[in-house]
Design an enzyme around this catalytic site. Structure first.
Site, PDB file in Angstrom:
ATOM      1  N   ASP A 281       0.791  -1.233   0.000  1.00  0.00           N
ATOM      2  CA  ASP A 281       0.000   0.000   0.000  1.00  0.00           C
ATOM      3  C   ASP A 281       0.821   1.281   0.000  1.00  0.00           C
ATOM      4  O   ASP A 281       0.307   2.332   0.334  1.00  0.00           O
ATOM      5  CB  ASP A 281      -0.940   0.010   1.206  1.00  0.00           C
ATOM      6  CG  ASP A 281      -0.198   0.279   2.506  1.00  0.00           C
ATOM      7  OD1 ASP A 281       0.951  -0.207   2.637  1.00  0.00           O
ATOM      8  OD2 ASP A 281      -0.743   0.961   3.378  1.00  0.00           O
ATOM      9  N   GLU A 282       2.105   1.205  -0.331  1.00  0.00           N
ATOM     10  CA  GLU A 282       2.885   2.449  -0.368  1.00  0.00           C
ATOM     11  C   GLU A 282       3.908   2.413  -1.485  1.00  0.00           C
ATOM     12  O   GLU A 282       4.393   1.347  -1.880  1.00  0.00           O
ATOM     13  CB  GLU A 282       3.563   2.719   0.982  1.00  0.00           C
ATOM     14  CG  GLU A 282       4.486   1.621   1.406  1.00  0.00           C
ATOM     15  CD  GLU A 282       5.125   1.866   2.778  1.00  0.00           C
ATOM     16  OE1 GLU A 282       5.564   2.994   3.044  1.00  0.00           O
ATOM     17  OE2 GLU A 282       5.182   0.895   3.551  1.00  0.00           O
TER      18      GLU A 282
END
Ligand SMILES: [Mg+2]
Length: 418
Positions: free
Chosen positions: A104-105
């Protein structure tokens, strides 16, 4: 000094946010993904739960004690990856230099994108808005001159925020922050440093590197010491290839018509494709940006099966994308104020190689007469211009009525370091 062109984009409380997205009854409530009031481990907590001190990695019984209203949900792990992938696709719309570091990054290098999307802060806001509107998830972004600063800035920005680190005031930004925000300092290292009275990044910076190495070990200590001094030469993976060529045209307010869109895009594509050919380059990813009154803008991009560098092909692809962007608006938009086109994913393309296939029977296919003709036309135009100047010859949409108000101001934008 370089601008804050490295972004770190990080979805907020990702697993918990997805659960709240999929089940509206969970929205606005403290939830924990994983674990239970009797045991197990909490994998992620919503911001409503974090407010009570609940955190990922905490035993379930402890989380339940901190927050009696906490709702435990099992986690629909199969949903997470595709949603995160959609977010990464949106990030990839502004630059090909996206370095994903977890589900998620990601880091982004937007130094080659500012001509098309504006300064880094504006790009970050565009991304945050698109992720919110198109995926439904909150994402925080840090923008800075280095990866380390950008990653810290995104943590400071949470939840659902944006922090831009002014390149003139980086050490000032770092000094008061807790060492635990540093990438590479976990709970154990943080505790060891705290035993020596080091709790902020400024305190770490003031401690001699040798002493830090004694506490954290040689390699980690030396690295953390350098980071605390704001030394971070790491580049975003793929940034070396983060090159694009683009142009945009501010239109004032113009009614959206086929004629206007085609004329403006023909001129933009001519500039972009001409520059690509001048450098013996072609690119596979075409991105357009359409701005509507009120400064709201949308982007659409498409990665083609093969690289393009002919004016006509680029015009056609851009035209499709612009209409797609206009059609996708929730309400009809009768006017546009800006159109922009860029090509990225650049590869060397000699004049002898013709454009690569789109569809088997597509006229743009190499070898097919129209595909070859497009190259021939472009090469002739390029040759005439080389002798007589850019204005000597040009592309006008054939058989199209001239629009009355032609964008008078064509802003030529910076070409990137091809
Ligand atoms: Mg995250």
């Amino acid at each position: 000094m370089a601008g804050p062109t490295i972004l770190h984009a990080d979805l907020d409380a990702f697993y918990a946010s997805v659960e709240q997205l999929l089940d509206p009854r969970l929205r606005g409530r403290p939830i924990a993904v994983g674990g239970s009031a009797r045991g197990g481990v909490v994998l992620a907590a919503s911001y409503e739960a974090k407010a009570f001190g609940v955190a990922g990695g905490m035993p379930g019984w402890r989380a339940a004690r901190l927050c009696p209203a906490l709702r435990f949900v099992p986690g629909r792990f199969r949903e997470y990856q595709p949603l995160a992938d959609r977010v990464m696709d949106i990030l990839g719309d502004v630059t090909p230099a996206v370095e994903r570091i977890s589900i998620d990054e990601a880091f982004l290098d937007v130094s080659g994108s500012t001509h098309l999307f504006g300064p880094p802060a504006q790009i970050a806001e565009l991304l945050r808005r698109r992720v919110r509107e198109e995926v439904g998830l909150p994402i925080s972004v840090g923008a800075a001159r280095t990866k380390h600063l950008a990653k810290i800035a995104s943590q400071v920005a949470k939840p659902d925020g944006l922090v831009v680190v002014d390149p003139e005031r980086e050490q000032e930004f770092l000094d008061p922050l807790p060492v635990g925000l540093m990438w590479g300092i976990g709970p154990v290292a943080r505790a060891r440093l705290a035993e020596r009275g080091i709790t902020t990044i400024g305190e770490l910076a003031r401690t001699p590197s040798g002493a830090v190495e004694q506490v954290l070990g040689h390699a980690v200590g030396a690295r953390m010491s350098a980071l605390a001094h704001n030394e971070d030469p790491r580049r975003v993976a793929g940034a070396g290839r983060a090159r694009s060529v683009g142009a945009q045209s501010a239109l004032g307010r113009q009614p959206v018509t086929r004629e206007l869109v085609r004329e403006v895009l023909t001129q933009l594509a001519d500039r972009v494709a001409g520059r690509l050919r001048a450098k013996d380059r072609a690119g596979r990813t075409v991105t357009v940006r359409v701005r509507f009154p009120g400064m709201r803008s949308v982007t659409r991009s498409s990665t083609l099966p093969g690289p393009v560098a002919t004016t006509l092909t680029l015009t056609e692809v851009a035209e499709q994308l612009v209409w797609q962007a206009i059609r996708d608006q929730p309400q009809p938009e009768p006017e546009v104020t800006l159109l922009a086109v860029s090509v990225s994913g650049l590869v060397p393309q000699s004049a002898l190689q013709l454009e690569l296939p789109l569809e088997a029977d597509d006229p743009r296919r190499p070898g097919s007469a129209p595909g070859a003709a497009r190259w021939a036309v472009d090469r002739s135009v390029d040759a005439v211009r080389a002798r007589f100047g850019t204005r000597a010859v040009g592309y006008l949409p054939a058989a199209m009525p001239r629009v009355r108000t032609v964008p008078d101001e064509f802003r030529e934008l910076a070409e990137h370091d091809l």
